[in-house]
Enzyme design. Structure first.
Site, PDB file in Angstrom:
ATOM      1  N   LYS A  12      25.648   8.734  -8.981  1.00  0.00           N
ATOM      2  CA  LYS A  12      24.570   9.011  -8.034  1.00  0.00           C
ATOM      3  C   LYS A  12      23.368   9.631  -8.769  1.00  0.00           C
ATOM      4  CE  LYS A  12      27.668   9.789  -4.072  1.00  0.00           C
ATOM      5  NZ  LYS A  12      28.130  10.835  -3.115  1.00  0.00           N
ATOM      6  N   TYR A  52      25.641   3.314   3.439  1.00  0.00           N
ATOM      7  CA  TYR A  52      26.188   4.453   4.173  1.00  0.00           C
ATOM      8  C   TYR A  52      26.188   4.229   5.687  1.00  0.00           C
ATOM      9  CZ  TYR A  52      26.554   7.263  -0.085  1.00  0.00           C
ATOM     10  OH  TYR A  52      26.913   7.762  -1.320  1.00  0.00           O
ATOM     11  N   ASN A 115      27.545  15.404  -5.264  1.00  0.00           N
ATOM     12  CA  ASN A 115      28.882  15.303  -5.874  1.00  0.00           C
ATOM     13  C   ASN A 115      28.984  14.193  -6.916  1.00  0.00           C
ATOM     14  OD1 ASN A 115      29.047  13.112  -4.197  1.00  0.00           O
ATOM     15  ND2 ASN A 115      30.575  13.997  -2.826  1.00  0.00           N
ATOM     16  N   HIS A 118      30.050   8.069  -6.582  1.00  0.00           N
ATOM     17  CA  HIS A 118      30.542   7.377  -5.382  1.00  0.00           C
ATOM     18  C   HIS A 118      31.632   6.391  -5.767  1.00  0.00           C
ATOM     19  CE1 HIS A 118      30.714   5.023  -1.690  1.00  0.00           C
ATOM     20  NE2 HIS A 118      30.773   3.973  -2.483  1.00  0.00           N
TER      21      HIS A 118
END
Ligand code: DAT
Ligand code: MG
Length: 156
Positions: A12, A52, A115, A118
């Site tokens: 990401k 998403y 985070n 993905h």
């Protein structure tokens, strides 16, 4: 039972900006998975919404869509036995503080909003996500690599 699968993995924008691309690729290579697609992508609003779509309507959706467009991602397709659950295991829990030490998210992240990586969570989402970022003719599966050796060992 182990099955051969493909999955969509992305470093990401935060992972790219922090120089973690090589580290993340290394972990997938070390595990014995086979890289069959790789490119840098500036995610468009359309791609972000497709990617998403399952989270549409949730409180964090708008921020998520913004975040995935906040810089280039490194989009990848990896292939291998049980690569979908295997890559989720390498990545660790969505919330980095709940992820096991040794996973990418525990080792390189602190909060779920950033985070780093993905990974698809099912065969269906993997195929759907691969199609958002790659044409089939961009995938290079015709070479032998470590993954083949791991697969041969499994067959013994
Ligand atoms: P994962 O990326 O582990 O598959 P997910 O599909 O549930 O997790 O969510 C996609 C991303 O959205 C996740 O990596 C981080 C963000 N996210 C998930 N839940 C969130 C929440 N409650 N608040 C803010 N961001 C969230
Ligand atoms: Mg997910």
């Amino acid at each position: 039972m182990q099955t051969e699968q493909r999955t969509f993995i992305a470093v990401k924008p935060d992972g790219v900006k922090r120089g973690l691309v090589g580290e993340i690729i290394k972990r997938f290579e070390n595990r014995g998975f086979k890289l069959i697609g790789l490119k840098m992508v500036d995610v468009t609003p359309e791609m972000a919404e497709k990617h998403y779509g399952e989270h549409k309507g949730k409180s964090f959706y708008n921020r998520l869509i913004e975040y995935i467009q906040s810089g280039p991602i490194v989009a990848m397709v990896w292939k291998g036995y049980d690569v979908i659950s295997g890559s989720r295991q390498l990545m660790g829990s969505t919330r980095p503080l709940e992820a096991q030490v040794g996973t990418i998210r525990a080792d390189f992240a602190l909060v779920k909003e950033y985070n780093v990586v993905h990974g698809s969570d099912s065969v269906e989402s993997a195929e759907r996500e691969i199609a958002i970022y790659f044409d089939e003719n961009e995938l290079c599966d015709e070479y032998d690599n470590m993954a083949e050796i791991v697969i041969e060992k499994l067959d013994d």
